[in-house]
Design an enzyme around this catalytic site. Structure first.
Site, PDB file in Angstrom:
ATOM      1  N   GLU A 163       1.023  -1.166   0.201  1.00 15.25           N
ATOM      2  CA  GLU A 163       0.124  -0.066  -0.003  1.00 15.25           C
ATOM      3  C   GLU A 163       0.833   1.225   0.062  1.00 15.25           C
ATOM      4  O   GLU A 163       1.378   1.598   0.851  1.00 15.25           O
ATOM      5  CB  GLU A 163      -0.908  -0.084   1.337  1.00 15.25           C
ATOM      6  CG  GLU A 163      -1.854  -1.286   1.400  1.00 15.25           C
ATOM      7  CD  GLU A 163      -3.015  -1.237   0.344  1.00 15.25           C
ATOM      8  OE1 GLU A 163      -3.124  -0.008  -0.484  1.00 15.25           O
ATOM      9  OE2 GLU A 163      -3.693  -2.080   0.191  1.00 15.25           O
TER      10      GLU A 163
ATOM     11  N   CYS B  13      -2.523   9.388   2.637  1.00 20.78           N
ATOM     12  CA  CYS B  13      -1.922   8.544   1.278  1.00 20.78           C
ATOM     13  C   CYS B  13      -2.891   9.114   0.176  1.00 20.78           C
ATOM     14  O   CYS B  13      -2.467   9.303  -1.042  1.00 20.78           O
ATOM     15  CB  CYS B  13      -1.730   7.302   1.575  1.00 20.78           C
ATOM     16  SG  CYS B  13      -3.388   6.540   1.756  1.00 20.78           S
TER      17      CYS B  13
HETATM   18  P1  NAD Z   1       8.119   4.771   5.012  1.00 21.53           P
HETATM   19  O1  NAD Z   1       8.221   4.033   3.622  1.00 21.53           O
HETATM   20  O2  NAD Z   1       9.396   5.788   5.482  1.00 21.53           O
HETATM   21  O3  NAD Z   1       8.134   4.069   6.281  1.00 21.53           O
HETATM   22  C1  NAD Z   1       6.771   2.922   6.412  1.00 21.53           C
HETATM   23  C2  NAD Z   1       7.362   1.699   7.614  1.00 21.53           C
HETATM   24  O4  NAD Z   1       8.493   1.101   6.775  1.00 21.53           O
HETATM   25  C3  NAD Z   1       7.843   2.403   8.831  1.00 21.53           C
HETATM   26  O5  NAD Z   1       7.508   1.493   9.819  1.00 21.53           O
HETATM   27  C4  NAD Z   1       9.208   2.122   8.707  1.00 21.53           C
HETATM   28  O6  NAD Z   1      10.019   2.003   9.838  1.00 21.53           O
HETATM   29  C5  NAD Z   1       9.411   1.015   7.777  1.00 21.53           C
HETATM   30  N1  NAD Z   1      10.722   0.832   7.072  1.00 21.53           N
HETATM   31  C6  NAD Z   1      11.496   1.912   6.621  1.00 21.53           C
HETATM   32  N2  NAD Z   1      12.798   1.313   6.201  1.00 21.53           N
HETATM   33  C7  NAD Z   1      12.389  -0.162   5.963  1.00 21.53           C
HETATM   34  C8  NAD Z   1      12.876  -1.230   5.236  1.00 21.53           C
HETATM   35  N3  NAD Z   1      14.290  -1.183   4.802  1.00 21.53           N
HETATM   36  N4  NAD Z   1      12.467  -2.426   5.494  1.00 21.53           N
HETATM   37  C9  NAD Z   1      11.409  -2.673   6.034  1.00 21.53           C
HETATM   38  N5  NAD Z   1      10.704  -1.549   6.702  1.00 21.53           N
HETATM   39  C10 NAD Z   1      11.056  -0.405   6.672  1.00 21.53           C
HETATM   40  O7  NAD Z   1       6.736   5.668   5.076  1.00 21.53           O
HETATM   41  P2  NAD Z   1       6.383   6.714   5.966  1.00 21.53           P
HETATM   42  O8  NAD Z   1       6.857   7.895   6.091  1.00 21.53           O
HETATM   43  O9  NAD Z   1       6.038   6.061   7.457  1.00 21.53           O
HETATM   44  O10 NAD Z   1       4.661   6.929   5.443  1.00 21.53           O
HETATM   45  C11 NAD Z   1       4.369   7.738   4.181  1.00 21.53           C
HETATM   46  C12 NAD Z   1       4.138   7.064   3.141  1.00 21.53           C
HETATM   47  O11 NAD Z   1       3.235   6.197   3.238  1.00 21.53           O
HETATM   48  C13 NAD Z   1       3.587   7.944   2.118  1.00 21.53           C
HETATM   49  O12 NAD Z   1       4.234   7.649   0.687  1.00 21.53           O
HETATM   50  C14 NAD Z   1       2.260   7.510   2.012  1.00 21.53           C
HETATM   51  O13 NAD Z   1       1.304   7.789   0.636  1.00 21.53           O
HETATM   52  C15 NAD Z   1       2.201   6.025   2.101  1.00 21.53           C
HETATM   53  N6  NAD Z   1       0.869   5.577   2.695  1.00 21.53           N
HETATM   54  C16 NAD Z   1       0.161   4.905   2.055  1.00 21.53           C
HETATM   55  C17 NAD Z   1      -0.872   4.336   2.290  1.00 21.53           C
HETATM   56  C18 NAD Z   1      -2.006   3.271   1.631  1.00 21.53           C
HETATM   57  O14 NAD Z   1      -2.843   2.911   1.996  1.00 21.53           O
HETATM   58  N7  NAD Z   1      -1.435   3.038   0.234  1.00 21.53           N
HETATM   59  C19 NAD Z   1      -1.469   4.646   3.569  1.00 21.53           C
HETATM   60  C20 NAD Z   1      -0.730   5.506   4.355  1.00 21.53           C
HETATM   61  C21 NAD Z   1       0.576   5.885   3.881  1.00 21.53           C
END
Ligand code: NAD
Length: 477
Positions: free
Chosen positions: A220, A254
């Site tokens: 997502e 998002c």
């Molecule tokens: P992010 O990708 O920075 O982090 C998301 C999660 O991934 C966190 O728990 C983080 O600790 C973890 N993470 C970071 N590096 C990792 C790795 N190498 N391996 C595994 N896990 C890792 O995103 P964010 O800043 O927390 O959220 C914002 C983003 O999420 C935006 O792009 C937004 O559009 C998206 N989002 C999408 C939806 C959806 O339903 N499609 C919903 C909410 C947010």
């Protein structure tokens, strides 16, 4: 030389996974009653701690509107739990599937089975919804669940870990630590399914790590979701709805409308109307309790840079009077901002904004918005405003996006009977409601052969009898 040993946290992560994994292999699939009980426990755990969740999430943001936490997180979750509980018996029942004539009177059934252990990696923007809504589908489907919240949600994660440990055995569901090293190791565990919600950049890394275990993923992700204002649109209505959807959670949603495509002649009027609605709904002061803060200083600085870049490249920037008041930054509240005359060369039109900034882009010909959307990554959401059904259907049929709301924003995510998910760079797979149950189940086809039918007996020695059978089968093919 001694090999570096695994940190204690990573060893604990491995151990916790194996408790879940071993139980998933050793025990029979949980019956309906146990699944319903897990959903009841989940609801109770959240319901008894609503005020604590509101406070914890607000502490992580700096300030998060309590109403937004209630409506967009807890209520959302309760709807999912209620819907799953009500329909679970039907979802679990073997599904009848037609049998081809040549095999009659045999039977075909599709049998839903738990996959095993489902991993959930969540972001910080709606931490409660995005950790637990996938868990609802996974638990309903009879799986064990392991959750990794975001490192930017420490207060929330501590509370979630506490209440899950109180209500669930470690072989049913558990919450891990939030540190970055946990994230990468988490994605490398041999889950039976992994749900990742977050950025497209990290989504790629997670998909790579999961691919090494052949773990299927639901991704997502994010991206730039357009709002198209057709010539036939009611400008006042569109401006009001877009203003709200953009400022909900201060734009850190998002599926927030990322930018608006507006007929050239209406750009100025539309921008003014959006600004007036933003002012009416969220006021012009950083102290407004309904307006949420930006999650971190890094994100705040990122948003400032987007506005500065657009201004330097010639866009007109509309912000409330007093936007330079240091209290905005001190409270990490970002002044609602319109970027009028945004262009592709500006960073604000190149990256997902994820904040309360709305670029307004003018178009001349009716087909331009479709071409614009198709020239970019397929978006997570698309919004269209207007009354001209032919124009609407042209956009619907010629653009591909995760989901669409017509004449409003956001609401397709709240439709519990519809799948929610992106496409390509905005995501893979979907969940919510029955779609979640199916995502987290193995739908196993089972063929029950009938003793009455001999047509499948194509055993050698192949002779005249087989020639006759073959002839019959060819007639049916
Ligand atoms: P992010 O990708 O920075 O982090 C998301 C999660 O991934 C966190 O728990 C983080 O600790 C973890 N993470 C970071 N590096 C990792 C790795 N190498 N391996 C595994 N896990 C890792 O995103 P964010 O800043 O927390 O959220 C914002 C983003 O999420 C935006 O792009 C937004 O559009 C998206 N989002 C999408 C939806 C959806 O339903 N499609 C919903 C909410 C947010």
């Amino acid at each position: 030389m001694d090999r570096p040993t695994k940190s204690t946290a990573l060893r604990a992560l491995d151990d916790a996974f194996h408790v879940l994994f071993d139980a998933s292999r050793a025990e029979p699939p949980p019956p309906l009653e146990l699944r319903l009980d897990r959903l009841r426990r989940l609801r109770a755990a959240v319901a008894e701690n609503e005020a604590r969740f509101e406070a914890a999430i607000s502490a992580d943001f700096g300030h998060r509107s309590a109403v937004e936490t209630s409506v967009a997180e807890t209520l959302f979750l309760y709807v999912e739990i209620k819907h799953a509980s009500k329909h679970l018996k039907k979802w679990m029942a073997p599904r009848r599937v037609k049998t081809a004539l040549q095999f009659m009177p045999a039977r075909n059934r599709l049998m839903a089975q738990p996959l095993g252990v489902v991993g959930i990696i969540a972001p910080w923007n709606y931490p409660l919804q995005l950790t637990l809504a996938p868990a609802v589908g996974a638990l309903a489907a009879g799986n064990r669940v392991m959750i990794k919240p975001s490192e930017l949600s420490p207060h929330f994660a501590a509370l979630l870990g506490e209440i899950i440990a109180q209500r669930f055995n470690p072989d049913e569901m558990m919450v891990t630590g939030i540190e970055e090293e946990i994230g990468t190791s988490f994605a490398s565990l041999a889950f039976d399914h992994l749900v990742f919600t977050g950025s497209t950049r990290v989504g790629r890394l997670v998909a790579e790590a999961a691919g090494r275990n052949l773990t299927p993923v639901t991704l997502e992700l994010g991206g730039k979701s357009p709002a198209i204002i057709d010539r036939s649109a009611d400008l006042d209505e569109a401006a009001e709805r877009i203003a709200y959807a953009k400022l909900l959670n201060a734009g850190q949603t998002c599926i927030a409308p990322d930018y608006a495509l507006v007929p050239e002649a209406s750009v100025q009027a539309f921008a003014e109307k959006v600004r007036a609605n933003m002012r009416r709904m969220f006021g012009t002061e950083p102290s407004n309790k309904d307006y949420s803060s930006i999650i971190s200083d890094r994100h705040y600085t990122r948003l400032e840079a987007l506005v500065a870049d657009a201004g330097a490249k010639g866009a007109k920037i509309l912000q409330p009077a007093g936007a330079d008041d240091p209290n905005w930054k001190a409270k990490r509240k970002f002044p609602p901002t319109l970027v009028v005359g945004a262009m592709s060369e500006m960073t604000v039109m190149q990256e997902e904004i994820f904040g309360p900034i709305l670029p307004v882009v003018g178009y001349r010909e009716a087909g331009e918005p479709i071409a614009f959307v198709n020239a970019h990554d397929r978006p997570l959401a698309l919004y269209w405003f207007g009354k001209d059904n032919a124009a609407r259907d042209a956009v619907l049929s010629r653009t591909v996006s995760g989901g669409v709301t017509i004449n409003d924003c956001l609401f397709h995510i709240t439709q519990v009977n519809q799948p929610f998910g992106g496409i390509g760079p905005s995501g893979t797979g979907a969940y919510h409601g029955e779609w979640g149950f199916d995502t987290f189940s193995k739908l196993k086809p089972v063929f029950y052969r009938s003793p009455l039918n001999r047509l499948a007996d194509l055993y050698p020695p192949y002779g005249a009898k087989l020639a006759r059978l073959q002839k019959l089968l060819r007639l049916m093919a």
